[in-house]
Design an enzyme around this catalytic site. Structure first.
Site, short mmCIF file in Angstrom:
data_model
loop_
_atom_site.label_atom_id
_atom_site.label_comp_id
_atom_site.label_asym_id
_atom_site.label_seq_id
_atom_site.Cartn_x
_atom_site.Cartn_y
_atom_site.Cartn_z
N THR A 142 -0.60 7.91 -0.73
CA THR A 142 -2.75 7.74 -1.41
C THR A 142 -3.40 5.92 -0.41
O THR A 142 -4.66 6.45 -1.01
CB THR A 142 -2.63 6.89 -2.97
OG1 THR A 142 -2.16 5.88 -3.11
CG2 THR A 142 -1.65 8.48 -3.66
N ASP A 164 -0.94 -2.66 12.67
CA ASP A 164 -0.26 -3.29 11.49
C ASP A 164 -0.28 -5.15 11.53
O ASP A 164 0.01 -5.27 12.24
CB ASP A 164 0.29 -2.53 10.51
CG ASP A 164 1.29 -3.25 9.84
OD1 ASP A 164 1.75 -4.61 9.51
OD2 ASP A 164 1.64 -1.65 8.52
N ARG A 205 1.38 -1.26 -0.12
CA ARG A 205 0.49 0.33 0.14
C ARG A 205 0.88 1.34 0.47
O ARG A 205 1.82 1.91 0.64
CB ARG A 205 -0.60 0.38 1.29
CG ARG A 205 -1.68 0.86 1.34
CD ARG A 205 -2.93 0.87 2.48
NE ARG A 205 -2.71 0.91 3.73
CZ ARG A 205 -3.39 1.48 4.92
NH1 ARG A 205 -4.52 0.66 4.08
NH2 ARG A 205 -2.37 1.35 6.21
#
Length: 215
Positions: free
Chosen positions: A114, A206, A110
């Protein structure tokens, strides 16, 4: 405004043991070894539900007492496809349930700005189009990586496809289910929302970093 999605295509695996283990998984104080173990265990719970509709055929077995008519798996074979890298943490649990399943891999990363995913690796069994495929990733956040994984598998002829995640955001469910009308999603929890960094709230952080100790 509430984010909508087709709830009939989402199975919430909310067994009491799942809820208990998920509470430990979320805890910031849970270490890498225990986190990794819990991800594997929760994948087993989800795997039971995701494989509930596998076809069966009759077979004859001789017990120590008498002959018996039993049931064995029949029909399509299985494949597990983790979205790298966090999805790897769920593979061993599913292979405990289905040791003969093949494993494909699809790598997504990722963009930190963005939040859009990019595919950097894809390797599948040759007969992937003939298998029931379980895509696995602990987190379904924006849904971008999952959408790309689904498209990659559909392009390879996969028709029977399911998504397994541990924690999902409404935004991700809406994006994924809206993109593919034939997909079913399994989750242990559906959380509140995404934050400005596209992390699930409350989430569990995460997952890849916590599984592999790269915090």
């Amino acid at each position: 405004m509430a984010i909508s999605y087709d709830a009939s295509r989402v199975t919430l695996v909310d067994h009491p043991l799942v809820q208990h283990k998920l509470s430990i998984l979320r805890d910031v104080h849970t270490g890498t070894q225990q986190f990794r173990h819990l991800v594997r265990e929760l994948a087993i719970f989800e795997g039971y539900e995701a494989m509930r509709d596998l076809p069966l055929e009759s077979c004859e077995v001789q017990t120590p007492v008498a002959p018996a008519t039993c049931k064995r798996l029949a029909g399509r074979k299985l494949a597990v496809v983790p979205i790298l890298r966090a999805g790897l943490g769920m593979v061993d649990g599913l292979l405990e349930l289905a040791p003969a399943a093949r494993v494909g891999h699809i790598g997504m990363e990722r963009d930190g700005v963005t939040h859009e995913p990019r595919e950097y690796y894809c390797k599948m069994p040759r007969d992937i189009d003939q298998r029931t495929v379980l895509i696995v990733d602990p987190m379904l956040a924006t849904g971008g990586s999952a959408v790309m994984a689904v498209d990659a598998l559909r392009a390879r002829g996969v028709t029977n496809l399911k998504m397994l995640c541990l924690v999902a955001a409404p935004e991700g469910l809406s994006a994924l289910l809206g993109h593919d009308p034939d997909l079913h999603v399994y989750a242990c929890a559906i959380d509140d929302r995404l934050n400005e960094k596209a992390y699930i709230v409350p989430g569990l952080g995460d997952a890849g970093d916590r599984i592999f100790g790269t915090l």
